[in-house]
Design a protein around this motif. Structure first.
Motif, PDB file in Angstrom:
ATOM      1  N   GLU A  85      94.468  -3.317  18.291  1.00  0.00           N
ATOM      2  CA  GLU A  85      95.754  -2.624  18.311  1.00  0.00           C
ATOM      3  C   GLU A  85      95.828  -1.641  19.465  1.00  0.00           C
ATOM      4  O   GLU A  85      96.879  -1.488  20.100  1.00  0.00           O
ATOM      5  CB  GLU A  85      95.975  -1.891  16.982  1.00  0.00           C
ATOM      6  CG  GLU A  85      96.278  -2.789  15.798  1.00  0.00           C
ATOM      7  CD  GLU A  85      95.043  -3.535  15.304  1.00  0.00           C
ATOM      8  OE1 GLU A  85      93.900  -3.133  15.687  1.00  0.00           O
ATOM      9  OE2 GLU A  85      95.202  -4.499  14.540  1.00  0.00           O
ATOM     10  N   ILE A  89      98.682  -2.002  22.520  1.00  0.00           N
ATOM     11  CA  ILE A  89      99.750  -1.020  22.681  1.00  0.00           C
ATOM     12  C   ILE A  89      99.864  -0.504  24.113  1.00  0.00           C
ATOM     13  O   ILE A  89     100.873   0.087  24.497  1.00  0.00           O
ATOM     14  CB  ILE A  89      99.561   0.165  21.708  1.00  0.00           C
ATOM     15  CG1 ILE A  89     100.899   0.883  21.507  1.00  0.00           C
ATOM     16  CG2 ILE A  89      98.477   1.119  22.215  1.00  0.00           C
ATOM     17  CD1 ILE A  89     100.876   1.929  20.418  1.00  0.00           C
ATOM     18  N   THR A  94     106.990  -5.571  23.750  1.00  0.00           N
ATOM     19  CA  THR A  94     106.528  -6.041  22.433  1.00  0.00           C
ATOM     20  C   THR A  94     106.204  -7.526  22.466  1.00  0.00           C
ATOM     21  O   THR A  94     105.256  -7.967  21.815  1.00  0.00           O
ATOM     22  CB  THR A  94     107.605  -5.778  21.370  1.00  0.00           C
ATOM     23  OG1 THR A  94     108.816  -6.465  21.741  1.00  0.00           O
ATOM     24  CG2 THR A  94     107.883  -4.297  21.213  1.00  0.00           C
ATOM     25  N   TYR A 110     103.244  -4.917  16.559  1.00  0.00           N
ATOM     26  CA  TYR A 110     104.351  -4.129  17.107  1.00  0.00           C
ATOM     27  C   TYR A 110     105.681  -4.872  17.137  1.00  0.00           C
ATOM     28  O   TYR A 110     106.600  -4.500  17.868  1.00  0.00           O
ATOM     29  CB  TYR A 110     103.982  -3.640  18.510  1.00  0.00           C
ATOM     30  CG  TYR A 110     102.681  -2.875  18.516  1.00  0.00           C
ATOM     31  CD1 TYR A 110     102.570  -1.637  17.885  1.00  0.00           C
ATOM     32  CD2 TYR A 110     101.529  -3.411  19.105  1.00  0.00           C
ATOM     33  CE1 TYR A 110     101.377  -0.940  17.848  1.00  0.00           C
ATOM     34  CE2 TYR A 110     100.334  -2.721  19.080  1.00  0.00           C
ATOM     35  CZ  TYR A 110     100.251  -1.490  18.453  1.00  0.00           C
ATOM     36  OH  TYR A 110      99.053  -0.804  18.414  1.00  0.00           O
ATOM     37  N   ILE A 124     107.073  -1.227  24.451  1.00  0.00           N
ATOM     38  CA  ILE A 124     106.270  -1.081  23.248  1.00  0.00           C
ATOM     39  C   ILE A 124     105.974   0.373  22.904  1.00  0.00           C
ATOM     40  O   ILE A 124     105.810   0.725  21.735  1.00  0.00           O
ATOM     41  CB  ILE A 124     104.949  -1.874  23.390  1.00  0.00           C
ATOM     42  CG1 ILE A 124     104.215  -1.950  22.066  1.00  0.00           C
ATOM     43  CG2 ILE A 124     104.066  -1.300  24.464  1.00  0.00           C
ATOM     44  CD1 ILE A 124     103.038  -2.895  22.087  1.00  0.00           C
ATOM     45  N   SER A 125     105.929   1.245  23.903  1.00  0.00           N
ATOM     46  CA  SER A 125     105.645   2.656  23.657  1.00  0.00           C
ATOM     47  C   SER A 125     106.137   3.491  24.822  1.00  0.00           C
ATOM     48  O   SER A 125     106.437   2.951  25.899  1.00  0.00           O
ATOM     49  CB  SER A 125     104.142   2.879  23.470  1.00  0.00           C
ATOM     50  OG  SER A 125     103.480   2.897  24.723  1.00  0.00           O
TER      51      SER A 125
END
Length: 413
Positions: A85, A89, A94, A110, A124-125
């Motif tokens: 994970e 990330i 995603t 995600y 994604i972040s």
């Protein structure tokens, strides 16, 4: 050894597209243990290894921490305790942050599969904003997958625009910009690359020569789309339909750069834009380190595309000289690519997409007629220096004139 297929291979597999390259991530290992297993180290910035048999890339799971501006300002941490994970990330979207076991079980922490089904590009972040290359990558993904209905999530577009405002794109090096542009030119919908950059205000920073064409009007009679920026995007789309050559597509993209410097008092006309743009194109090619094969064809298309469109109106001497300037009499030439780019320009207008372009056949035939003339008597004669060239030119003009006359003669019933 815990191994997962990651990234684009998983994405394309779920889309039902051919998987060209497979990348793997390895958990719980060290560089030393990978070497003991027979893997060959090849990574410079982080631990990447080639499989001893398949030669596919296997990377140790890692995390990244931003330490300086630009796309190289990262500290890499690869260790056995990094989780899958944590590795996923750090990726951009995603849909690129999914993994799959060798047996085919999907790991999707995600929500990449849902976005894939909805055809959405979503970051994604917040760490997305740390790497300006991602703006170019998203634009390239738009060029690759736009025909499948993919759109950019509004929050991602907004984040990309904030990156532009923060000056992150100013750290992009020319070689990387050209590398992403080259890839985009080879995709199915290359115009989507530029529309995506425009949507987040990056086009003006990265390709100002293209940005300044938007909002510049052209005569509606010849260009129902009016806007020059829209016109060059339509040309690029037509070039993608006519040719798989990235050189042809690039030439179609930049052929009207001269219209961006036309004084407003002359709008919507653009007298002399064919030569006004040459200096701009020269500077663009120098800035981005554009290969000479791209630059040469683009220069030819920019300078002579109007001549090409008016081929049926030109004198045989003008056609002969233009073909000489294009190198059409040499054993190796790019006349067909030139004609494809010009056809893309002619069809890159609203309502003209399916209009025939007989100019290409006329000029191709004229080039063959001129190149086939027998010059041996001149070369072996008493003429010297420039007189030889002028004599050969006259022979070619005669051949072109005869070809045009034969082509325009009414067919016998």
């Amino acid at each position: 050894m815990e191994i997962y297929l990651v990234g684009g291979a998983v994405r394309d597999k779920l889309l039902g597209l051919p998987v060209k390259e497979r990348d793997w991530v390895v958990l719980g290992e060290t560089p030393e243990s990978m070497v003991k297993h027979g893997y060959r180290p090849v990574g410079k910035d982080f631990p990447v290894f080639l499989h001893p048999k398949t030669h596919e890339e296997y990377a140790l799971a890692r995390t990244e921490r931003k330490t300086a501006p630009g796309y190289k300002g990262f500290t890499i941490h690869a260790a056995p305790d990094v989780s899958l994970e944590q590795d996923l990330i750090r990726r951009d979207l995603t849909i690129n942050a999914m993994a799959m076991t060798p047996e085919g079980r999907l790991i999707d922490p995600y929500g990449g599969q849902i976005d894939l089904e909805k055809r959405i590009f979503r970051h994604i972040s917040p760490a997305f904003a740390e790497d300006p290359v991602r703006i170019l990558r998203i634009a390239r993904f738009a060029a690759r997958y736009g025909h499948l209905g993919f759109t950019l999530a509004e929050e991602t577009r907004s984040l990309m625009q904030s990156m532009v405002t923060a000056g992150e794109v100013d750290h992009l090096v020319p070689e990387r910009v050209w590398a992403e542009l080259f890839k985009a030119l080879n995709e199915k919908s290359p115009s989507a690359f530029f529309y995506t950059l425009k949507a987040c205000a990056a086009l003006d920073k990265i390709f100002p020569e293209i940005q300044c064409l938007f909002g510049v009007p052209q005569p509606e009679h010849y260009h129902p789309e009016i806007d020059t920026g829209i016109h060059v995007m339509l040309c690029l789309e037509q070039a993608a339909l006519l040719s798989s050559s990235p050189e042809v597509r690039f030439a179609a993209l930049v052929h009207d750069l001269g219209k961006g410097v036309t004084p407003r008092t002359n709008w919507p006309h653009h007298y002399g834009h064919e030569t006004q743009g040459l200096r701009i194109l020269e500077q663009l090619c120098m800035r981005l380190r554009v290969p000479n094969s791209f630059k040469t064809l683009a220069m030819q298309v920019m300078q002579y595309h109007t001549h090409c469109h008016r081929a049926f109106e030109l004198r045989a001497s003008t056609i002969t000289d233009m073909l000489a300037a294009l190198g059409a009499y040499k054993p190796r030439h790019k006349l067909s690519e030139f004609l494809q780019a010009c056809e893309a320009d002619a069809k890159g207008r609203t309502g003209f997409e399916n209009t025939p372009y007989p100019q290409a056949e006329l000029l191709s035939g004229a080039a063959k007629a001129a190149a086939s003339v027998d010059t041996s008597s001149i070369l072996n004669g008493e003429l010297k220096g420039s007189h030889i060239g002028e004599a050969i030119r006259r022979l070619r003009i005669k051949a072109v004139a005869e070809f045009i006359k034969a082509e325009s003669a009414p067919a016998e019933s």
